[in-house]
Design a protein around this motif. Structure first.
Motif, PDB file in Angstrom:
ATOM      1  N   GLU A   1      -3.495  -9.233   3.905  1.00  0.00           N
ATOM      2  CA  GLU A   1      -2.406 -10.204   3.932  1.00  0.00           C
ATOM      3  C   GLU A   1      -1.199  -9.574   4.625  1.00  0.00           C
ATOM      4  O   GLU A   1      -0.839  -8.438   4.327  1.00  0.00           O
ATOM      5  CB  GLU A   1      -2.044 -10.581   2.487  1.00  0.00           C
ATOM      6  N   VAL A   2      -0.594 -10.324   5.576  1.00  0.00           N
ATOM      7  CA  VAL A   2       0.619  -9.799   6.210  1.00  0.00           C
ATOM      8  C   VAL A   2       1.779 -10.006   5.257  1.00  0.00           C
ATOM      9  O   VAL A   2       2.089 -11.134   4.872  1.00  0.00           O
ATOM     10  CB  VAL A   2       0.899 -10.537   7.533  1.00  0.00           C
ATOM     11  N   THR A   3       2.427  -8.917   4.856  1.00  0.00           N
ATOM     12  CA  THR A   3       3.587  -9.071   3.975  1.00  0.00           C
ATOM     13  C   THR A   3       4.880  -8.967   4.756  1.00  0.00           C
ATOM     14  O   THR A   3       5.923  -9.426   4.323  1.00  0.00           O
ATOM     15  CB  THR A   3       3.569  -8.001   2.860  1.00  0.00           C
TER      16      THR A   3
ATOM     17  N   SER B   1       3.485  12.665   8.605  1.00  0.00           N
ATOM     18  CA  SER B   1       3.729  11.643   9.632  1.00  0.00           C
ATOM     19  C   SER B   1       2.639  10.583   9.617  1.00  0.00           C
ATOM     20  O   SER B   1       2.766   9.537  10.235  1.00  0.00           O
ATOM     21  CB  SER B   1       3.791  12.287  11.019  1.00  0.00           C
ATOM     22  N   ILE B   2       1.556  10.874   8.909  1.00  0.00           N
ATOM     23  CA  ILE B   2       0.505   9.871   8.803  1.00  0.00           C
ATOM     24  C   ILE B   2       0.936   8.836   7.775  1.00  0.00           C
ATOM     25  O   ILE B   2       1.104   9.139   6.593  1.00  0.00           O
ATOM     26  CB  ILE B   2      -0.833  10.534   8.425  1.00  0.00           C
ATOM     27  N   LEU B   3       1.170   7.609   8.254  1.00  0.00           N
ATOM     28  CA  LEU B   3       1.861   6.620   7.435  1.00  0.00           C
ATOM     29  C   LEU B   3       1.010   6.038   6.319  1.00  0.00           C
ATOM     30  O   LEU B   3       1.513   5.699   5.268  1.00  0.00           O
ATOM     31  CB  LEU B   3       2.337   5.474   8.344  1.00  0.00           C
ATOM     32  N   ASN B   4      -0.272   5.904   6.594  1.00  0.00           N
ATOM     33  CA  ASN B   4      -1.076   5.113   5.669  1.00  0.00           C
ATOM     34  C   ASN B   4      -1.955   5.951   4.755  1.00  0.00           C
ATOM     35  O   ASN B   4      -2.587   6.919   5.202  1.00  0.00           O
ATOM     36  CB  ASN B   4      -1.968   4.148   6.462  1.00  0.00           C
ATOM     37  N   ALA B   5      -1.974   5.560   3.524  1.00  0.00           N
ATOM     38  CA  ALA B   5      -2.851   6.212   2.556  1.00  0.00           C
ATOM     39  C   ALA B   5      -3.468   5.125   1.680  1.00  0.00           C
ATOM     40  O   ALA B   5      -2.772   4.229   1.210  1.00  0.00           O
ATOM     41  CB  ALA B   5      -2.053   7.184   1.697  1.00  0.00           C
ATOM     42  N   LEU B   6      -4.758   5.206   1.531  1.00  0.00           N
ATOM     43  CA  LEU B   6      -5.472   4.142   0.825  1.00  0.00           C
ATOM     44  C   LEU B   6      -6.469   4.786  -0.133  1.00  0.00           C
ATOM     45  O   LEU B   6      -7.293   5.603   0.269  1.00  0.00           O
ATOM     46  CB  LEU B   6      -6.216   3.288   1.866  1.00  0.00           C
ATOM     47  N   CYS B   7      -6.326   4.448  -1.416  1.00  0.00           N
ATOM     48  CA  CYS B   7      -7.262   4.996  -2.394  1.00  0.00           C
ATOM     49  C   CYS B   7      -8.611   4.316  -2.231  1.00  0.00           C
ATOM     50  O   CYS B   7      -8.694   3.089  -2.100  1.00  0.00           O
ATOM     51  CB  CYS B   7      -6.754   4.735  -3.814  1.00  0.00           C
TER      52      CYS B   7
ATOM     53  N   SER C   1      -1.170  -5.856   3.574  1.00  0.00           N
ATOM     54  CA  SER C   1      -1.541  -5.403   2.238  1.00  0.00           C
ATOM     55  C   SER C   1      -3.048  -5.485   2.037  1.00  0.00           C
ATOM     56  O   SER C   1      -3.654  -6.538   2.221  1.00  0.00           O
ATOM     57  CB  SER C   1      -0.818  -6.280   1.207  1.00  0.00           C
ATOM     58  N   ILE C   2      -3.643  -4.333   1.717  1.00  0.00           N
ATOM     59  CA  ILE C   2      -5.066  -4.306   1.393  1.00  0.00           C
ATOM     60  C   ILE C   2      -5.231  -3.646   0.029  1.00  0.00           C
ATOM     61  O   ILE C   2      -4.725  -2.534  -0.189  1.00  0.00           O
ATOM     62  CB  ILE C   2      -5.853  -3.518   2.460  1.00  0.00           C
ATOM     63  N   ASP C   3      -5.915  -4.339  -0.855  1.00  0.00           N
ATOM     64  CA  ASP C   3      -6.160  -3.792  -2.193  1.00  0.00           C
ATOM     65  C   ASP C   3      -4.829  -3.362  -2.837  1.00  0.00           C
ATOM     66  O   ASP C   3      -4.724  -2.289  -3.430  1.00  0.00           O
ATOM     67  CB  ASP C   3      -7.128  -2.595  -2.065  1.00  0.00           C
ATOM     68  N   ASN C   4      -3.807  -4.214  -2.613  1.00  0.00           N
ATOM     69  CA  ASN C   4      -2.464  -3.991  -3.148  1.00  0.00           C
ATOM     70  C   ASN C   4      -1.758  -2.761  -2.585  1.00  0.00           C
ATOM     71  O   ASN C   4      -0.757  -2.312  -3.127  1.00  0.00           O
ATOM     72  CB  ASN C   4      -2.492  -3.887  -4.681  1.00  0.00           C
TER      73      ASN C   4
END
Lengths: 229, 342
Positions: free
Chosen positions: B221-223, B281-287, B237-240
């Motif tokens: 979802e584009v927030t 500097s790596i912006l994204n982190a996803l569990c 937003s992916i998986d909150n």
């Protein structure tokens, strides 16, 4: 003295002009069809069209003379319709020249149409262009150098016609006496001054024509080909 | 939309797609018969047996080749106007097409001075102005740089969505196919290999077929859109979890983006499970959870391929055997996948 040759000169130019205009009208659809036609008999048709390139003009002239005689169907038809014979007439010369110069009109056009990238036509058809629009907006401009070469070569080749004219036209001043025949007559009667004048005129004119043709072809001949990305 | 095409020995396939598929991507290795298929669908193959139902009566089919085939005797503008003159009623407006294909500054140029990419943009515009019901693109955007290409795909996709036309496009680029197609057709040796909705096909395609660097198509979802944000990145937003994304396609606030295995690194979550505690500097982190460890290439390349799952979405990470053993990664383990804003 040179003024005496004016009728022969005018007749030659008129014959060449009428022949090349008619040839463009005949050869364009013929070459287009030939480009697209895929059939085992195609080489035979191509050979027949190319025959005047190699056949002695007298052979062609002889058969035409036979065909023009009032005994033959063509000769009889012409006599009945127009009230005059085809042989030894200007119309007969035009008909003979058409056959004689046909390959010089068909072959450049065939070459031009074959090189025209088929995808131009696919795109044009997919854009719903009418056949007339495709012909005038696309084929004619893209193949204009082929048209120019076809016209120029038929014109030049008809200028140089001799054997066919001699066989079917004879040597009637104002009617069938073209420059090449007039020249022959001057040589026969040992009038070398007149022969020189006529030869020089024909030589200069033919050279000029060929230079214009090659200049035109060199400029535009490959133009659309290198432009098609 | 359904078709069956048989062309000599080169192509023989039939496929059908849901009416919802406005953008159909076609791919396959070189020589698979993609161009032949499109050419046959365009009606340019006299020897082809083509049976096609576009879902529209008397559909107008426009075609654009990799080579623009602009009429070289006309200027850019005259090419466009010629097409416009023979257009169907109610096709897209001139100005909209010129802006969408980004060719405003090219209008007065002779066709012969255009670069490959410029020519391709003009060719697409010319096809659009004719008002096609079906637009066939045979690698028609291949010479356009990626940022602009994606903008033009988005423009095409938006207009296809509006119902102006349906688009069948051939591409070699998996990212272009995944991002902008609703359905995919993968062919091999002239036969259908996979077909269906994009996500289904991507799931069905084995990792090997995706090449040396497999990827996954993620949706969220584009927030916050790139325009709204100060950093020109979309927040999806992916998986909150909010993720920063650069290249993506957005339809109705759903964003799709492509994540390549080589762009994903793995770390073990901190004891307190906080992702913000470390600076990077790596912006994204996803569990996510490690679903599979593929070490079939471990001996030759020293790399393993991890299949990861976050929520209900799977993606890949390619890491070295050394990292695998240092971190002691195992199947079923919870890890943090990190990747740059793509």
């Amino acid at each position: 003295m040179p003024l005496d040759y004016l009728p022969a000169l005018w007749l030659t130019v008129k014959l060449a002009l009428v022949t090349s205009v008619l040839l463009l009208i005949i050869a364009t659809p013929l070459a287009w069809w030939l480009t697209r036609w895929q059939c085992g008999f195609k080489p035979i048709v191509q050979a027949i069209i190319a025959l005047p390139l190699v056949l002695p003009p007298t052979v062609l002239g002889f058969y035409l003379l036979i065909a023009f005689s009032p005994d033959s169907p063509l000769g009889a038809f012409w006599l009945n319709t127009f009230g005059s014979t085809l042989a030894f007439s200007f119309e007969g010369l035009v008909l003979g020249s058409l056959l004689y110069s046909l390959p010089f009109a068909v072959q450049p056009l065939y070459g031009g149409f074959s090189q025209l990238d088929n995808r131009y036509l696919t795109v044009a058809k997919s854009l719903h262009l009418t056949p007339l629009a495709i012909a005038t907006k696309l084929v004619l401009p893209l193949c204009k150098s082929s048209f120019a070469v076809a016209f120029g070569l038929s014109f030049a080749h008809t200028l140089g016609e001799f054997g066919v004219v001699l066989m079917i036209g004879g040597n009637i001043p104002h009617e069938t006496q073209v420059v090449s025949i007039a020249l022959y007559e001057q040589v026969e009667s040992l009038n070398y001054t007149g022969a020189h004048t006529l030869s020089l005129v024909l030589l200069a004119f033919s050279l000029l024509l060929m230079v214009v043709l090659y200049w035109f072809n060199g400029k535009g001949g490959l133009g659309w080909n290198s432009q098609s990305r | 939309m359904e078709f069956s095409v048989s062309l000599n020995q080169r192509v023989s396939l039939s496929a059908s797609f849901s009416p919802a598929a406005k953008m159909l991507g076609v791919s396959g290795v070189s020589g698979a018969g993609k161009s032949s298929l499109l050419s046959a669908l365009a009606g340019a193959e006299p020897s082809a047996k083509v049976n096609v139902d576009w879902g529209i009566d008397a559909a107008r089919v426009g075609v654009v080749f990799q080579q623009p085939m602009l009429f070289p005797n006309l200027s850019v503008q005259d090419n466009l106007l010629l097409s416009k003159r023979y257009a169907k009623q109610g096709s897209i407006e001139f100005q909209k097409v010129v802006e969408g294909c980004e060719i405003s500054e090219l209008l007065q140029r002779p066709v012969t001075t255009l670069s490959g990419g410029e020519g391709q943009r003009v060719a697409i515009a010319r096809a659009l102005l004719n008002g096609p019901d079906i637009l066939l693109l045979d690698e028609a955007l291949s010479a356009i740089d990626i940022t602009r290409r994606h903008r033009i795909y988005r423009f095409l996709s938006a207009n296809a969505e509006t119902g102006y036309f349906r688009c069948v496009y051939v591409s070699h680029d998996w990212q272009d196919l995944a991002l902008f197609s609703d359905a995919l057709l993968i062919i091999d040796k002239g036969r259908k290999q996979h077909s269906g909705m994009t996500q289904d096909v991507l799931n069905a395609v084995s990792v090997d077929e995706l090449g040396s660097n497999p990827f996954a198509l993620l949706e969220g979802e584009v927030t916050q859109t790139a325009e709204q944000s100060a950093h020109a990145l979309q927040i999806v937003s992916i998986d909150n979890t909010p993720l920063f994304v650069n290249q993506c396609s957005v339809v109705d606030s759903r964003a799709k983006f492509v994540l390549y295995a080589s762009d994903v690194s793995i770390s073990i979550p901190a004891k307190d499970n906080s992702l913000e505690s470390e600076q990077s500097s790596i912006l994204n982190a996803l569990c996510c959870e490690i679903k599979m460890i593929n070490d079939s290439e471990a001996k030759t390349s020293g790399k393993v391929l991890l299949t990861l799952q976050a929520g209900n979405q799977c993606f890949y990470s390619r890491i070295s055997v050394l990292s695998l053993s240092r971190l002691g990664l195992e199947k079923g383990q919870q890890v943090v996948a990190r990747f740059k804003a793509l």
